[in-house]
Design a protein around this motif. Structure first.
Motif, PDB file in Angstrom:
ATOM      1  N   ALA A 136      -4.676  11.609   6.113  1.00 43.25           N
ATOM      2  CA  ALA A 136      -4.340  12.762   7.111  1.00 43.25           C
ATOM      3  C   ALA A 136      -3.874  13.967   6.318  1.00 43.25           C
ATOM      4  O   ALA A 136      -2.976  13.650   5.487  1.00 43.25           O
ATOM      5  CB  ALA A 136      -3.551  12.234   8.316  1.00 43.25           C
ATOM      6  N   HIS A 137      -4.157  15.128   6.868  1.00 44.10           N
ATOM      7  CA  HIS A 137      -3.580  16.185   6.428  1.00 44.10           C
ATOM      8  C   HIS A 137      -2.776  16.879   7.621  1.00 44.10           C
ATOM      9  O   HIS A 137      -3.440  17.300   8.677  1.00 44.10           O
ATOM     10  CB  HIS A 137      -4.625  17.363   5.915  1.00 44.10           C
ATOM     11  N   HIS A 138      -1.433  16.856   7.520  1.00 41.36           N
ATOM     12  CA  HIS A 138      -0.898  17.565   8.789  1.00 41.36           C
ATOM     13  C   HIS A 138      -1.048  16.842   9.921  1.00 41.36           C
ATOM     14  O   HIS A 138      -1.432  17.702  11.197  1.00 41.36           O
ATOM     15  CB  HIS A 138      -0.969  19.156   8.807  1.00 41.36           C
ATOM     16  N   PRO A 139      -0.730  15.588  10.083  1.00 44.76           N
ATOM     17  CA  PRO A 139      -1.183  14.640  11.223  1.00 44.76           C
ATOM     18  C   PRO A 139      -0.087  15.076  12.283  1.00 44.76           C
ATOM     19  O   PRO A 139      -0.227  14.717  13.554  1.00 44.76           O
ATOM     20  CB  PRO A 139      -0.993  13.342  10.826  1.00 44.76           C
ATOM     21  N   CYS A 140       1.318  15.811  12.025  1.00 43.38           N
ATOM     22  CA  CYS A 140       2.124  15.862  13.176  1.00 43.38           C
ATOM     23  C   CYS A 140       2.498  14.796  13.840  1.00 43.38           C
ATOM     24  O   CYS A 140       3.089  13.946  13.256  1.00 43.38           O
ATOM     25  CB  CYS A 140       1.725  17.025  13.995  1.00 43.38           C
ATOM     26  N   LYS A 141       2.412  14.725  15.158  1.00 45.98           N
ATOM     27  CA  LYS A 141       3.122  13.600  15.942  1.00 45.98           C
ATOM     28  C   LYS A 141       2.640  12.249  15.592  1.00 45.98           C
ATOM     29  O   LYS A 141       3.196  11.271  15.921  1.00 45.98           O
ATOM     30  CB  LYS A 141       2.934  14.115  17.469  1.00 45.98           C
ATOM     31  N   ALA A 142       1.383  12.461  14.927  1.00 48.47           N
ATOM     32  CA  ALA A 142       0.703  11.070  14.800  1.00 48.47           C
ATOM     33  C   ALA A 142       1.458  10.529  13.200  1.00 48.47           C
ATOM     34  O   ALA A 142       0.904   9.384  13.117  1.00 48.47           O
ATOM     35  CB  ALA A 142      -0.797  10.992  14.633  1.00 48.47           C
ATOM     36  N   THR A 143       1.911  11.112  12.865  1.00 50.21           N
ATOM     37  CA  THR A 143       2.547  10.730  11.347  1.00 50.21           C
ATOM     38  C   THR A 143       3.061   9.229  11.333  1.00 50.21           C
ATOM     39  O   THR A 143       2.545   8.597  10.420  1.00 50.21           O
ATOM     40  CB  THR A 143       3.542  11.747  10.674  1.00 50.21           C
ATOM     41  N   THR A 144       4.206   8.926  12.117  1.00 53.82           N
ATOM     42  CA  THR A 144       4.770   7.712  11.960  1.00 53.82           C
ATOM     43  C   THR A 144       3.678   6.594  12.472  1.00 53.82           C
ATOM     44  O   THR A 144       3.690   5.508  11.778  1.00 53.82           O
ATOM     45  CB  THR A 144       5.925   7.467  12.702  1.00 53.82           C
ATOM     46  N   THR A 145       3.184   6.927  13.393  1.00 53.43           N
ATOM     47  CA  THR A 145       1.943   5.788  13.971  1.00 53.43           C
ATOM     48  C   THR A 145       1.004   5.389  12.724  1.00 53.43           C
ATOM     49  O   THR A 145       0.672   4.406  12.715  1.00 53.43           O
ATOM     50  CB  THR A 145       1.080   6.512  15.216  1.00 53.43           C
ATOM     51  N   ILE A 146       0.556   6.691  12.068  1.00 48.05           N
ATOM     52  CA  ILE A 146      -0.432   6.293  11.204  1.00 48.05           C
ATOM     53  C   ILE A 146       0.214   5.357   9.631  1.00 48.05           C
ATOM     54  O   ILE A 146      -0.355   4.371   9.354  1.00 48.05           O
ATOM     55  CB  ILE A 146      -1.024   7.723  10.232  1.00 48.05           C
ATOM     56  N   ILE A 147       1.351   5.881   9.636  1.00 48.69           N
ATOM     57  CA  ILE A 147       1.904   4.993   8.424  1.00 48.69           C
ATOM     58  C   ILE A 147       2.470   3.540   8.949  1.00 48.69           C
ATOM     59  O   ILE A 147       2.096   2.778   8.107  1.00 48.69           O
ATOM     60  CB  ILE A 147       3.371   5.773   8.049  1.00 48.69           C
ATOM     61  N   ASP A 148       2.822   3.439  10.147  1.00 46.08           N
ATOM     62  CA  ASP A 148       3.172   2.017  10.514  1.00 46.08           C
ATOM     63  C   ASP A 148       2.041   1.341  10.721  1.00 46.08           C
ATOM     64  O   ASP A 148       1.951   0.263  10.261  1.00 46.08           O
ATOM     65  CB  ASP A 148       3.749   2.130  11.812  1.00 46.08           C
ATOM     66  N   LYS A 149       0.700   1.823  11.107  1.00 44.28           N
ATOM     67  CA  LYS A 149      -0.476   1.109  11.141  1.00 44.28           C
ATOM     68  C   LYS A 149      -1.066   0.782   9.952  1.00 44.28           C
ATOM     69  O   LYS A 149      -1.394  -0.489   9.654  1.00 44.28           O
ATOM     70  CB  LYS A 149      -1.529   1.817  11.818  1.00 44.28           C
ATOM     71  N   ALA A 150      -0.891   1.483   8.880  1.00 45.92           N
ATOM     72  CA  ALA A 150      -1.235   1.351   7.480  1.00 45.92           C
ATOM     73  C   ALA A 150      -0.596   0.034   7.044  1.00 45.92           C
ATOM     74  O   ALA A 150      -0.838  -0.749   6.312  1.00 45.92           O
ATOM     75  CB  ALA A 150      -1.170   2.481   6.406  1.00 45.92           C
ATOM     76  N   ILE A 151       0.683  -0.007   7.224  1.00 36.68           N
ATOM     77  CA  ILE A 151       1.708  -0.919   6.660  1.00 36.68           C
ATOM     78  C   ILE A 151       1.467  -2.387   7.354  1.00 36.68           C
ATOM     79  O   ILE A 151       1.199  -3.530   6.770  1.00 36.68           O
ATOM     80  CB  ILE A 151       2.935  -0.473   6.635  1.00 36.68           C
ATOM     81  N   GLN A 152       1.206  -1.933   8.578  1.00 36.83           N
ATOM     82  CA  GLN A 152       0.956  -3.405   9.660  1.00 36.83           C
ATOM     83  C   GLN A 152      -0.046  -4.130   9.383  1.00 36.83           C
ATOM     84  O   GLN A 152      -0.225  -5.497   9.135  1.00 36.83           O
ATOM     85  CB  GLN A 152       1.199  -3.354  11.006  1.00 36.83           C
ATOM     86  N   GLU A 153      -1.361  -3.274   8.954  1.00 38.58           N
ATOM     87  CA  GLU A 153      -2.572  -3.942   8.677  1.00 38.58           C
ATOM     88  C   GLU A 153      -2.824  -3.861   7.090  1.00 38.58           C
ATOM     89  O   GLU A 153      -3.882  -4.134   6.863  1.00 38.58           O
ATOM     90  CB  GLU A 153      -3.586  -3.559   9.819  1.00 38.58           C
ATOM     91  N   ASN A 154      -2.116  -3.742   6.589  1.00 40.31           N
ATOM     92  CA  ASN A 154      -2.317  -3.597   4.999  1.00 40.31           C
ATOM     93  C   ASN A 154      -3.454  -2.723   4.546  1.00 40.31           C
ATOM     94  O   ASN A 154      -4.376  -3.298   3.965  1.00 40.31           O
ATOM     95  CB  ASN A 154      -2.298  -4.764   4.416  1.00 40.31           C
ATOM     96  N   LYS A 155      -3.152  -1.414   4.930  1.00 40.35           N
ATOM     97  CA  LYS A 155      -4.475  -0.308   4.597  1.00 40.35           C
ATOM     98  C   LYS A 155      -3.982   0.581   3.483  1.00 40.35           C
ATOM     99  O   LYS A 155      -2.703   0.867   3.472  1.00 40.35           O
ATOM    100  CB  LYS A 155      -4.793   0.157   5.667  1.00 40.35           C
ATOM    101  N   ASN A 156      -4.800   0.983   2.566  1.00 44.93           N
ATOM    102  CA  ASN A 156      -4.439   2.194   1.844  1.00 44.93           C
ATOM    103  C   ASN A 156      -3.859   3.331   2.641  1.00 44.93           C
ATOM    104  O   ASN A 156      -4.537   3.480   3.856  1.00 44.93           O
ATOM    105  CB  ASN A 156      -5.736   2.691   0.821  1.00 44.93           C
ATOM    106  N   LEU A 157      -3.256   4.254   2.206  1.00 42.29           N
ATOM    107  CA  LEU A 157      -2.852   5.246   2.926  1.00 42.29           C
ATOM    108  C   LEU A 157      -2.450   6.602   2.253  1.00 42.29           C
ATOM    109  O   LEU A 157      -2.074   6.612   0.820  1.00 42.29           O
ATOM    110  CB  LEU A 157      -1.440   5.211   3.666  1.00 42.29           C
ATOM    111  N   LEU A 158      -2.799   7.707   2.660  1.00 43.63           N
ATOM    112  CA  LEU A 158      -2.647   9.069   1.981  1.00 43.63           C
ATOM    113  C   LEU A 158      -2.300   9.905   3.005  1.00 43.63           C
ATOM    114  O   LEU A 158      -3.127  10.188   4.168  1.00 43.63           O
ATOM    115  CB  LEU A 158      -3.550   9.445   1.211  1.00 43.63           C
TER     116      LEU A 158
END
Length: 235
Positions: A155-177
């Motif tokens: 994501a580029h500048h995801p604003c309010k979705a930022t922590t949701t994206i990070i948490d989801k990537a960690i919880q489900e073991n996904k690559n993240l940028l």
């Protein structure tokens, strides 16, 4: 100090002006009048285009699409290349909050096709059918979103979705940028704390919580002063 001539190709801006106006006309129903006014203002006043200048993301996407931003100052091209360098384009990818014209996705799509991988976009504002052969879901991304068949979230500048994206990537073991914006979203579960910007506090929180699993990078060439967070999935 970088000059405006270093940041944009002014000659190309003049050459592409008509094409940009035609693009705005074709998709005018997706660009509200105020945003269109901003973009037209930028076209008439290119001195406002800059690293910290008055340039909305939707306008930057268009400038990048028409190759008006010089490559070393183009956030979208840098991030697309970074995804490739990290090996993230060897799997199925998902962009969250891609904006009206999903420029990063447009740049990585040829590589994903070559690798026979899929691209998904979550954003209610992305223009339908703007990119061929992608899975566009015009909804907000949530912790309940099914990402079983996705390998990388970006994501580029995801604003309010930022922590949701990070948490989801960690919880489900996904690559993240994630390339952060400078907005203050301290009404989320991570408050504004000691950093100059909320995104700095987010980086501190996740780095302390997950250690080396979370890496923080900076843009080169002072493209933007806000950080980039990267996570590689555990094997």
């Amino acid at each position: 100090m970088n000059t405006i001539k270093e940041k944009i190709n002014i000659q190309l801006l003049l050459e592409q002006k008509e094409n940009i106006l035609n693009y705005l006309k074709e998709y005018q129903e997706f660009y509200d009048p105020e945003l269109t006014k901003d973009i037209l203002f930028i076209l008439k006043n290119p001195e406002f285009i800059g690293i910290n200048g008055y340039t909305p993301d939707s306008c930057r996407q268009i400038l990048s699409k028409f190759n008006i931003l010089h490559p070393k100052y183009d956030q979208y091209k840098y991030l697309a290349n970074r995804l490739k360098e990290l090996g993230f384009l060897n799997g199925n990818c998902c962009e969250i909050g891609a904006g009206k014209y999903p420029q990063i996705s447009s740049l990585i799509l040829p590589v994903l096709r070559e690798n026979k991988k899929n691209l998904t976009i979550y954003d209610p504002k992305t223009i339908p059918s703007i990119l061929p052969d992608i899975n566009l879901i015009r909804e907000n991304f949530t912790l309940n979103t099914n990402i079983e068949n996705i390998d990388t979230l970006f994501a580029h500048h995801p604003c309010k979705a930022t922590t949701t994206i990070i948490d989801k990537a960690i919880q489900e073991n996904k690559n993240l940028l994630i390339a952060f914006c400078g907005c203050n979203h301290s009404n989320s579960r991570i408050p504004k704390w000691i950093g100059d910007y909320w995104c700095e506090d987010v980086c501190i929180y996740y780095h302390e919580e997950y250690g080396k699993e979370i890496k923080i990078e900076s843009y080169p060439n002072h493209i933007e002063k806000f950080p980039i967070m990267i996570r590689k999935r555990k094997q």
